[in-house]
Design a protein around this motif. Structure first.
Motif, short mmCIF file in Angstrom:
data_model
loop_
_atom_site.label_atom_id
_atom_site.label_comp_id
_atom_site.label_asym_id
_atom_site.label_seq_id
_atom_site.Cartn_x
_atom_site.Cartn_y
_atom_site.Cartn_z
N PHE A 162 2.22 -12.57 -17.52
CA PHE A 162 1.65 -12.95 -16.24
C PHE A 162 2.72 -13.00 -15.15
O PHE A 162 2.55 -12.41 -14.08
CB PHE A 162 0.94 -14.30 -16.34
CG PHE A 162 0.49 -14.82 -15.01
CD1 PHE A 162 -0.65 -14.33 -14.40
CD2 PHE A 162 1.24 -15.79 -14.35
CE1 PHE A 162 -1.05 -14.80 -13.15
CE2 PHE A 162 0.85 -16.27 -13.11
CZ PHE A 162 -0.30 -15.78 -12.51
N GLU A 163 3.81 -13.69 -15.41
CA GLU A 163 4.87 -13.82 -14.40
C GLU A 163 5.47 -12.46 -14.06
O GLU A 163 5.76 -12.17 -12.90
CB GLU A 163 5.96 -14.79 -14.87
CG GLU A 163 5.50 -16.23 -14.94
CD GLU A 163 4.99 -16.77 -13.60
OE1 GLU A 163 5.51 -16.39 -12.53
OE2 GLU A 163 4.06 -17.60 -13.64
N ASP B 172 -3.49 -8.14 1.10
CA ASP B 172 -4.44 -8.58 0.08
C ASP B 172 -3.75 -8.73 -1.28
O ASP B 172 -3.99 -9.69 -2.00
CB ASP B 172 -5.60 -7.60 -0.03
CG ASP B 172 -6.61 -8.02 -1.07
OD1 ASP B 172 -7.35 -8.99 -0.81
OD2 ASP B 172 -6.65 -7.39 -2.15
N MET B 173 -2.88 -7.78 -1.62
CA MET B 173 -2.16 -7.85 -2.90
C MET B 173 -1.26 -9.08 -2.93
O MET B 173 -1.21 -9.79 -3.93
CB MET B 173 -1.34 -6.59 -3.15
CG MET B 173 -0.57 -6.61 -4.46
SD MET B 173 0.29 -5.06 -4.81
CE MET B 173 -0.84 -4.35 -6.01
N TYR C 12 1.20 0.85 -5.63
CA TYR C 12 -0.03 0.06 -5.42
C TYR C 12 -1.21 0.78 -6.06
O TYR C 12 -1.99 0.17 -6.79
CB TYR C 12 -0.30 -0.15 -3.93
CG TYR C 12 -1.63 -0.80 -3.69
CD1 TYR C 12 -1.75 -2.19 -3.66
CD2 TYR C 12 -2.79 -0.05 -3.54
CE1 TYR C 12 -2.98 -2.80 -3.49
CE2 TYR C 12 -4.02 -0.65 -3.38
CZ TYR C 12 -4.11 -2.02 -3.35
OH TYR C 12 -5.34 -2.62 -3.21
N LEU C 13 -1.35 2.07 -5.78
CA LEU C 13 -2.48 2.81 -6.33
C LEU C 13 -2.45 2.87 -7.86
O LEU C 13 -3.49 2.82 -8.51
CB LEU C 13 -2.51 4.23 -5.76
CG LEU C 13 -2.81 4.35 -4.27
CD1 LEU C 13 -2.72 5.79 -3.82
CD2 LEU C 13 -4.17 3.75 -3.92
N LYS C 14 -1.27 2.96 -8.41
CA LYS C 14 -1.15 3.05 -9.87
C LYS C 14 -1.39 1.71 -10.55
O LYS C 14 -1.89 1.66 -11.67
CB LYS C 14 0.24 3.58 -10.26
CG LYS C 14 0.40 5.05 -9.96
CD LYS C 14 1.76 5.55 -10.34
CE LYS C 14 1.88 7.03 -10.04
NZ LYS C 14 3.19 7.56 -10.38
N GLU D 73 5.79 -8.08 -10.16
CA GLU D 73 5.66 -6.66 -9.84
C GLU D 73 4.71 -6.44 -8.67
O GLU D 73 5.00 -5.67 -7.75
CB GLU D 73 5.18 -5.89 -11.07
CG GLU D 73 5.15 -4.40 -10.88
CD GLU D 73 4.80 -3.64 -12.15
OE1 GLU D 73 4.98 -2.42 -12.14
OE2 GLU D 73 4.34 -4.25 -13.13
N TYR D 74 3.56 -7.12 -8.67
CA TYR D 74 2.61 -7.00 -7.56
C TYR D 74 3.23 -7.48 -6.25
O TYR D 74 3.08 -6.84 -5.20
CB TYR D 74 1.34 -7.80 -7.85
CG TYR D 74 0.41 -7.15 -8.85
CD1 TYR D 74 0.33 -5.77 -9.00
CD2 TYR D 74 -0.42 -7.92 -9.64
CE1 TYR D 74 -0.53 -5.19 -9.91
CE2 TYR D 74 -1.29 -7.34 -10.56
CZ TYR D 74 -1.34 -5.98 -10.68
OH TYR D 74 -2.20 -5.40 -11.58
N LEU D 75 3.92 -8.60 -6.29
CA LEU D 75 4.54 -9.13 -5.08
C LEU D 75 5.63 -8.18 -4.56
O LEU D 75 5.78 -8.01 -3.35
CB LEU D 75 5.10 -10.53 -5.33
CG LEU D 75 4.06 -11.62 -5.55
CD1 LEU D 75 4.72 -12.93 -5.99
CD2 LEU D 75 3.21 -11.83 -4.30
N THR D 76 6.36 -7.57 -5.47
CA THR D 76 7.39 -6.60 -5.09
C THR D 76 6.77 -5.37 -4.45
O THR D 76 7.25 -4.88 -3.42
CB THR D 76 8.25 -6.20 -6.31
OG1 THR D 76 8.85 -7.38 -6.86
CG2 THR D 76 9.33 -5.20 -5.94
N ILE D 77 5.70 -4.87 -5.03
CA ILE D 77 4.99 -3.71 -4.47
C ILE D 77 4.52 -4.03 -3.05
O ILE D 77 4.69 -3.23 -2.13
CB ILE D 77 3.80 -3.30 -5.36
CG1 ILE D 77 4.30 -2.67 -6.66
CG2 ILE D 77 2.85 -2.36 -4.63
CD1 ILE D 77 3.24 -2.48 -7.73
N ALA D 78 3.94 -5.22 -2.87
CA ALA D 78 3.44 -5.62 -1.56
C ALA D 78 4.58 -5.77 -0.56
O ALA D 78 4.49 -5.31 0.59
CB ALA D 78 2.65 -6.93 -1.67
N GLU D 79 5.66 -6.40 -0.99
CA GLU D 79 6.82 -6.62 -0.10
C GLU D 79 7.45 -5.30 0.31
O GLU D 79 7.82 -5.11 1.47
CB GLU D 79 7.83 -7.52 -0.80
CG GLU D 79 8.96 -7.98 0.07
CD GLU D 79 8.51 -8.92 1.18
OE1 GLU D 79 9.10 -8.85 2.27
OE2 GLU D 79 7.57 -9.71 0.97
#
Length: 195
Positions: free
Chosen positions: A125-126, A73-74, A144-146, A131-137
């Motif tokens: 934004f970028e 989802d992320m 993720y929780l933070k 950062e979100y994509l790295t956390i997901a990968e």
């Protein structure tokens, strides 16, 4: 927040998504903060999941499925999640930087320009999206929780995967009935209370 008042009736607890902000607030106001932006993130912490698994309330396979679902989802919603976080950062900058100039309209205009130019929205934004994509990968659950701020979605995933009507009720019941979990939770997230 109301539920946390049961731990200590004299202290307030707030949730913040910015690391180390809790130290500043504690030092200045005696306000306790946690490294999560939403209470649902806290009750989905690894400590809680491990306790529910230990009591055979959920299985390790369900935990893996839950984490896979949130990371997917992320990854799929990194753009919209980044927009929300950047928006919140900008709103906080505006709220915390009220214009103060009283000398002239030129000074006021300059101050406003400084405030507006201090936010490089596209860069923020970028950076946040990356950062979100790295956390997901990397499947970095604690990060993720933070970092995530998807009100209601996390609990919806927990309910569907763990088979509960209301995951949060199950967690609160478990915490009421399990002194060891309650003590571990307080030790992990409320270390300053009572000091």
């Amino acid at each position: 927040m109301i539920w946390f008042s049961r731990f200590n009736h004299t202290n307030k607890v707030f949730l913040f998504q910015y690391p180390n902000l809790h130290k500043l607030f504690y030092a200045l106001k005696g306000v306790y903060t946690l490294p999560y932006s939403e209470i649902e993130n806290l009750i989905c912490s690894q400590l809680i999941l491990d306790s529910l698994e230990e009591k055979s309330i959920i299985s390790s396979e369900q935990i893996t499925e839950f984490k896979d679902k949130i990371f997917l989802d992320m990854k799929e919603n990194a753009d919209s999640m980044a927009v929300v976080l950047v928006r919140d950062i900008i709103n906080n900058q505006i709220k915390n930087n009220l214009l103060k100039s009283k000398k002239s309209i030129a000074d006021l205009t300059e101050e406003l320009d400084r405030l507006l130019n201090s936010t490089t929205v596209s860069l923020d934004f970028e950076s946040v999206k990356y950062e979100y994509l790295t956390i997901a990968e990397e499947k970095d659950y604690e990060s993720y929780l933070k970092k995530s701020n998807i009100k209601g979605k996390l609990l919806s995933f927990a309910n569907s995967i763990f088979g509960f009507k209301k995951y949060e009720d199950k967690v609160f019941l478990q915490m009421r009935n399990d002194e060891q979990l309650r003590e571990a939770f307080i030790k992990e997230y409320f270390q300053l209370i009572g000091e």
